[in-house]
Design a protein around this motif. Sequence first.
Motif, PDB file in Angstrom:
ATOM      1  N   ARG A 219     -33.776   5.137 -25.074  1.00 52.99           N
ATOM      2  CA  ARG A 219     -33.797   6.538 -24.651  1.00 52.99           C
ATOM      3  C   ARG A 219     -35.187   7.124 -24.846  1.00 52.99           C
ATOM      4  O   ARG A 219     -35.905   6.752 -25.774  1.00 52.99           O
ATOM      5  CB  ARG A 219     -32.765   7.336 -25.433  1.00 52.99           C
TER       6      ARG A 219
ATOM      7  N   LEU B 126     -32.921  -1.689 -16.849  1.00 52.05           N
ATOM      8  CA  LEU B 126     -31.682  -0.902 -16.785  1.00 52.05           C
ATOM      9  C   LEU B 126     -30.468  -1.823 -16.684  1.00 52.05           C
ATOM     10  O   LEU B 126     -29.444  -1.588 -17.335  1.00 52.05           O
ATOM     11  CB  LEU B 126     -31.698   0.046 -15.584  1.00 52.05           C
ATOM     12  N   LYS B 127     -30.571  -2.860 -15.870  1.00 50.96           N
ATOM     13  CA  LYS B 127     -29.450  -3.796 -15.728  1.00 50.96           C
ATOM     14  C   LYS B 127     -29.172  -4.527 -17.038  1.00 50.96           C
ATOM     15  O   LYS B 127     -28.012  -4.739 -17.412  1.00 50.96           O
ATOM     16  CB  LYS B 127     -29.724  -4.777 -14.593  1.00 50.96           C
TER      17      LYS B 127
ATOM     18  N   LYS C  54     -29.839  -3.263 -19.981  1.00 50.99           N
ATOM     19  CA  LYS C  54     -29.266  -2.223 -20.837  1.00 50.99           C
ATOM     20  C   LYS C  54     -27.793  -2.004 -20.493  1.00 50.99           C
ATOM     21  O   LYS C  54     -26.967  -1.768 -21.373  1.00 50.99           O
ATOM     22  CB  LYS C  54     -30.064  -0.923 -20.681  1.00 50.99           C
ATOM     23  N   LEU C  55     -27.456  -2.107 -19.219  1.00 53.30           N
ATOM     24  CA  LEU C  55     -26.067  -1.971 -18.781  1.00 53.30           C
ATOM     25  C   LEU C  55     -25.194  -3.023 -19.457  1.00 53.30           C
ATOM     26  O   LEU C  55     -24.103  -2.714 -19.959  1.00 53.30           O
ATOM     27  CB  LEU C  55     -25.990  -2.104 -17.263  1.00 53.30           C
TER      28      LEU C  55
ATOM     29  N   GLU D  39     -24.832  -2.123 -23.193  1.00 52.40           N
ATOM     30  CA  GLU D  39     -23.892  -1.019 -23.403  1.00 52.40           C
ATOM     31  C   GLU D  39     -22.453  -1.438 -23.109  1.00 52.40           C
ATOM     32  O   GLU D  39     -21.526  -1.016 -23.798  1.00 52.40           O
ATOM     33  CB  GLU D  39     -24.284   0.199 -22.574  1.00 52.40           C
TER      34      GLU D  39
ATOM     35  N   ASP E  88     -22.704   6.305 -23.359  1.00 44.65           N
ATOM     36  CA  ASP E  88     -23.958   5.554 -23.222  1.00 44.65           C
ATOM     37  C   ASP E  88     -23.960   4.745 -21.926  1.00 44.65           C
ATOM     38  O   ASP E  88     -24.969   4.691 -21.209  1.00 44.65           O
ATOM     39  CB  ASP E  88     -24.162   4.613 -24.414  1.00 44.65           C
TER      40      ASP E  88
ATOM     41  N   GLU F 158     -24.623   6.987 -19.079  1.00 43.64           N
ATOM     42  CA  GLU F 158     -26.035   7.374 -19.040  1.00 43.64           C
ATOM     43  C   GLU F 158     -26.860   6.326 -18.291  1.00 43.64           C
ATOM     44  O   GLU F 158     -27.720   6.659 -17.471  1.00 43.64           O
ATOM     45  CB  GLU F 158     -26.563   7.544 -20.467  1.00 43.64           C
ATOM     46  N   VAL F 159     -26.574   5.054 -18.562  1.00 42.29           N
ATOM     47  CA  VAL F 159     -27.288   3.980 -17.874  1.00 42.29           C
ATOM     48  C   VAL F 159     -26.896   3.956 -16.395  1.00 42.29           C
ATOM     49  O   VAL F 159     -27.756   3.797 -15.521  1.00 42.29           O
ATOM     50  CB  VAL F 159     -27.016   2.610 -18.540  1.00 42.29           C
TER      51      VAL F 159
ATOM     52  N   ALA G  98     -28.787   6.558 -14.558  1.00 40.81           N
ATOM     53  CA  ALA G  98     -30.178   6.157 -14.331  1.00 40.81           C
ATOM     54  C   ALA G  98     -30.272   5.155 -13.178  1.00 40.81           C
ATOM     55  O   ALA G  98     -31.195   5.230 -12.356  1.00 40.81           O
ATOM     56  CB  ALA G  98     -30.784   5.572 -15.610  1.00 40.81           C
ATOM     57  N   LEU G  99     -29.330   4.220 -13.106  1.00 38.69           N
ATOM     58  CA  LEU G  99     -29.311   3.267 -11.994  1.00 38.69           C
ATOM     59  C   LEU G  99     -29.092   3.983 -10.666  1.00 38.69           C
ATOM     60  O   LEU G  99     -29.760   3.691  -9.673  1.00 38.69           O
ATOM     61  CB  LEU G  99     -28.217   2.205 -12.210  1.00 38.69           C
TER      62      LEU G  99
END
Length: 124
Positions: A17, A48-49, A51-52, A55, A74, A77-78, A81-82
């Motif tokens: 974050r 991001l992927k 992080k996905l 999470e 969470d 949130e990801v 962003a995607l």
Amino acid sequence: MNNTQNEMIEVLPKLVRSEIRDHLLSKGIAEKVEVHYTNDTETYRAMLKSKLMEEAGEVIGANTRDSMQEEIGDLMEVLDALIKTYGLNKADIASTKDAKRERSGGFEYPGTIMTGIQYTGDSQ
């Protein structure tokens, strides 16, 4: 390696974050936090992927209502962003989701569990 509480621990780069550095420092959780930024869209999307997946794993590990709520937040949130980085529209996504639900159904409780399938010769 024997880590003491004040040692810098090497961590693979991961997306965090935007305000995490200030949070960790102001709360006394860390004495030093290194962050870097990327302006490369493909790198950002790949992180991001990743992080996905991280999470999603935390959702799987959640075992209380409160932790489930936090981890799903969470994850959302990801996803937000995607959606933004790919220039997608939430209404279009909802429409696509609804069309698929209409075609194939949803994931209502009690859950439908497939236990076997034999495809026709031309469906593969």
